[in-house]
Design an enzyme around this catalytic site. Structure first.
Site, mmCIF file in Angstrom:
data_model
loop_
_atom_site.group_PDB
_atom_site.id
_atom_site.type_symbol
_atom_site.label_atom_id
_atom_site.label_comp_id
_atom_site.label_asym_id
_atom_site.label_seq_id
_atom_site.Cartn_x
_atom_site.Cartn_y
_atom_site.Cartn_z
ATOM 1 N N SER A 1 0.785 -1.086 0.178
ATOM 2 C CA SER A 1 0.009 -0.128 0.007
ATOM 3 C C SER A 1 0.972 1.250 -0.093
ATOM 4 O O SER A 1 0.483 2.207 -0.763
ATOM 5 C CB SER A 1 -0.972 -0.027 1.161
ATOM 6 O OG SER A 1 -1.933 -0.896 0.939
ATOM 7 N N THR B 1 -5.357 -3.308 8.052
ATOM 8 C CA THR B 1 -5.556 -4.784 7.392
ATOM 9 C C THR B 1 -5.414 -5.565 8.631
ATOM 10 O O THR B 1 -5.678 -5.450 9.592
ATOM 11 C CB THR B 1 -3.961 -4.815 6.505
ATOM 12 O OG1 THR B 1 -4.173 -6.091 6.293
ATOM 13 C CG2 THR B 1 -2.740 -4.597 7.409
ATOM 14 N N LYS C 1 -9.605 -5.394 11.054
ATOM 15 C CA LYS C 1 -10.716 -4.573 10.322
ATOM 16 C C LYS C 1 -12.058 -4.577 11.034
ATOM 17 O O LYS C 1 -12.758 -3.698 10.956
ATOM 18 C CB LYS C 1 -10.917 -5.488 8.950
ATOM 19 C CG LYS C 1 -9.814 -5.327 7.698
ATOM 20 C CD LYS C 1 -9.927 -6.242 6.624
ATOM 21 C CE LYS C 1 -8.769 -6.057 5.740
ATOM 22 N NZ LYS C 1 -8.840 -6.642 4.507
ATOM 23 N N ASN D 1 -11.798 -1.377 6.133
ATOM 24 C CA ASN D 1 -10.408 -1.413 5.467
ATOM 25 C C ASN D 1 -9.912 0.034 5.198
ATOM 26 O O ASN D 1 -8.742 0.235 4.818
ATOM 27 C CB ASN D 1 -10.020 -2.479 4.541
ATOM 28 C CG ASN D 1 -10.691 -1.678 3.136
ATOM 29 O OD1 ASN D 1 -11.585 -0.853 3.065
ATOM 30 N ND2 ASN D 1 -9.595 -1.932 2.154
ATOM 31 N N ASP E 1 -12.468 -3.411 -0.091
ATOM 32 C CA ASP E 1 -12.046 -4.712 -0.505
ATOM 33 C C ASP E 1 -13.318 -5.125 -1.318
ATOM 34 O O ASP E 1 -12.845 -5.766 -2.412
ATOM 35 C CB ASP E 1 -11.698 -5.602 0.526
ATOM 36 C CG ASP E 1 -10.750 -5.337 1.614
ATOM 37 O OD1 ASP E 1 -9.621 -4.836 1.119
ATOM 38 O OD2 ASP E 1 -10.785 -5.627 2.661
ATOM 39 N N ALA F 1 -14.765 -19.100 4.440
ATOM 40 C CA ALA F 1 -15.674 -18.523 5.027
ATOM 41 C C ALA F 1 -15.280 -17.423 5.984
ATOM 42 O O ALA F 1 -15.494 -17.113 6.830
ATOM 43 C CB ALA F 1 -16.578 -19.508 5.637
ATOM 44 N N GLY F 2 -14.047 -17.089 5.668
ATOM 45 C CA GLY F 2 -13.244 -15.917 6.701
ATOM 46 C C GLY F 2 -13.765 -14.621 6.205
ATOM 47 O O GLY F 2 -14.824 -14.218 5.441
HETATM 48 P P1 NDP Z 1 -9.320 -15.914 7.503
HETATM 49 O O1 NDP Z 1 -8.407 -16.285 8.604
HETATM 50 O O2 NDP Z 1 -10.207 -14.873 7.811
HETATM 51 O O3 NDP Z 1 -10.135 -17.224 6.765
HETATM 52 C C1 NDP Z 1 -9.493 -18.067 6.100
HETATM 53 C C2 NDP Z 1 -10.444 -19.121 5.476
HETATM 54 O O4 NDP Z 1 -9.535 -19.944 4.882
HETATM 55 C C3 NDP Z 1 -11.159 -19.973 6.439
HETATM 56 O O5 NDP Z 1 -12.459 -20.067 5.795
HETATM 57 C C4 NDP Z 1 -10.422 -21.361 6.807
HETATM 58 O O6 NDP Z 1 -11.222 -22.290 7.052
HETATM 59 C C5 NDP Z 1 -9.982 -21.281 5.339
HETATM 60 N N1 NDP Z 1 -8.573 -22.196 5.336
HETATM 61 C C6 NDP Z 1 -7.291 -21.979 5.804
HETATM 62 N N2 NDP Z 1 -6.552 -22.923 5.389
HETATM 63 C C7 NDP Z 1 -7.086 -24.014 4.663
HETATM 64 C C8 NDP Z 1 -6.660 -24.918 4.332
HETATM 65 N N3 NDP Z 1 -5.696 -25.415 4.060
HETATM 66 N N4 NDP Z 1 -7.773 -25.518 3.457
HETATM 67 C C9 NDP Z 1 -8.970 -25.029 3.429
HETATM 68 N N5 NDP Z 1 -9.475 -24.086 3.831
HETATM 69 C C10 NDP Z 1 -8.538 -23.345 4.658
HETATM 70 O O7 NDP Z 1 -8.696 -15.173 6.374
HETATM 71 P P2 NDP Z 1 -8.918 -13.883 5.250
HETATM 72 O O8 NDP Z 1 -10.190 -14.072 4.671
HETATM 73 O O9 NDP Z 1 -8.577 -12.679 6.299
HETATM 74 O O10 NDP Z 1 -7.934 -13.825 4.345
HETATM 75 C C11 NDP Z 1 -7.930 -14.851 3.325
HETATM 76 C C12 NDP Z 1 -6.925 -14.795 2.345
HETATM 77 O O11 NDP Z 1 -7.084 -13.545 1.625
HETATM 78 C C13 NDP Z 1 -5.268 -14.547 2.650
HETATM 79 O O12 NDP Z 1 -4.617 -15.420 2.080
HETATM 80 C C14 NDP Z 1 -5.115 -12.954 2.214
HETATM 81 O O13 NDP Z 1 -3.887 -13.081 2.267
HETATM 82 C C15 NDP Z 1 -6.088 -12.873 1.198
HETATM 83 N N6 NDP Z 1 -6.359 -11.483 1.043
HETATM 84 C C16 NDP Z 1 -6.145 -11.026 -0.364
HETATM 85 C C17 NDP Z 1 -6.603 -9.620 -0.546
HETATM 86 C C18 NDP Z 1 -6.356 -9.041 -1.812
HETATM 87 O O14 NDP Z 1 -6.484 -7.661 -1.968
HETATM 88 N N7 NDP Z 1 -5.782 -9.824 -2.807
HETATM 89 C C19 NDP Z 1 -7.174 -8.882 0.494
HETATM 90 C C20 NDP Z 1 -7.533 -9.609 1.853
HETATM 91 C C21 NDP Z 1 -6.995 -10.829 1.759
HETATM 92 P P3 NDP Z 1 -11.491 -22.809 8.420
HETATM 93 O O15 NDP Z 1 -12.814 -21.886 8.825
HETATM 94 O O16 NDP Z 1 -12.044 -24.252 8.295
HETATM 95 O O17 NDP Z 1 -10.407 -22.517 9.436
#
Ligand code: NDP
Length: 264
Positions: free
Chosen positions: A17, A60, A64, A85, A100, A122-123
């Protein structure tokens, strides 16, 4: 008078950023500086924003939701996502936005029209993307490896599945929002399910942007048109810049952001 902006999070050292925003400030000859601030305690976010004398900030991981809770006013889709964000200072008040979600929508414009989407994960990112897609008339299904985080999606009227309850079918676009493949070589769901999904999908998207994940490699094998998360990152920044400065985006602003992003 010079204005100051920052990316606030933990960690922030990897963030692109500052380079993107400073590239745009330089191009537009604006006397503003965008820096980074490592915040250790999310409860201190508003206090720090004010004591640093910032005119605006991006927030970030993992703050958030803290930003959502501490802003004096929250605008637009950020209210539904419950995550902020982008913060601007207006009349001594912190006003929160979420760029986002619209940033993601702008980054998939070339895939339009889209009728159906399957979100893997589902994050927080899944929530922003799925709500943005729903607002844009796309039918959304969400599949997550475990049950717990799916609960946060109950109110939105999506089709929700865990791996156990999911049967692959045809979707216009598959979006990987999981962190699978970020620091390892794992796929976001079992390979046999992805085989079926990708042989029936038109498009795919992975929010991870700095490498070819195993998911992207499978998209190539199946000849599915795909994108990684680089443009999402770029457009959330461009949209935040518009909020910071009032400068509407055009090709030259997008180009300045792309130049900053390419610097690393
Ligand atoms: P969260 O921690 O909120 O959510 C992560 C999710 O991924 C959960 O649903 C989790 O499942 C799942 N997960 C993690 N590891 C695995 C695995 N090995 N196999 C299957 N499912 C998995 O993360 P965020 O939503 O904050 O971020 C997710 C990604 O998005 C990151 O890689 C981040 O870098 C990227 N990102 C990119 C952006 C962009 O501008 N391009 C902006 C913001 C984020 P469970 O619930 O079962 O644990």
């Amino acid at each position: 008078m010079r204005k100051y902006y920052a990316i606030i999070g933990k960690p922030v050292s990897h963030s692109s950023s500052p380079r993107m925003h400073n590239s745009a400030f330089e191009k537009l000859k604006m006397d503003s500086i965008y820096t980074r601030y490592l915040l250790n305690d999310g409860a201190e976010l508003k206090k720090k924003f004010l004591s640093l004398g910032l005119s605006g900030a991006n927030v970030t991981v993992p703050y958030k939701e803290d930003a959502f809770n501490q802003c004096d006013e929250v605008m637009g889709i950020a209210k539904d996502i419950k995550a902020v964000n982008t913060i601007i200072l207006n009349d001594k008040k912190l006003i929160g936005y979420n760029t986002d979600a619209p940033g993601f929508m702008q980054s998939i414009k070339e895939f339009y029209p889209l009728k159906s989407a399957l979100i893997l994960g589902a994050g927080g990112t899944a929530k922003a993307i799925s709500l943005a897609m729903k607002k844009n008339g796309i039918y959304v299904s969400v599949v997550n490896r475990s049950e717990k985080r799916l609960k946060a999606f109950d109110a939105y009227g999506f089709d929700l599945f865990t791996w156990d309850s999911f049967t692959p079918k045809s979707y216009d676009i598959i979006v990987n929002t999981t962190s699978a493949g970020l620091n390892d070589d794992s796929l976001p769901m079992p390979k046999n399910m992805l085989d079926k999904l990708l042989s029936n999908a038109k498009f795919a998207f992975d929010v991870i942007y700095h490498k070819d994940t195993p998911f992207i490699k499978m998209c190539k094998d199946y000849n599915v048109t795909y994108k990684n998360g680089k443009d999402m990152l770029l457009y959330q920044g461009v949209l935040a810049f518009e909020l910071f400065t009032g400068v509407a985006q055009d090709d030259s602003l997008i180009c300045a952001f792309r130049d900053g992003l390419e610097l690393g």
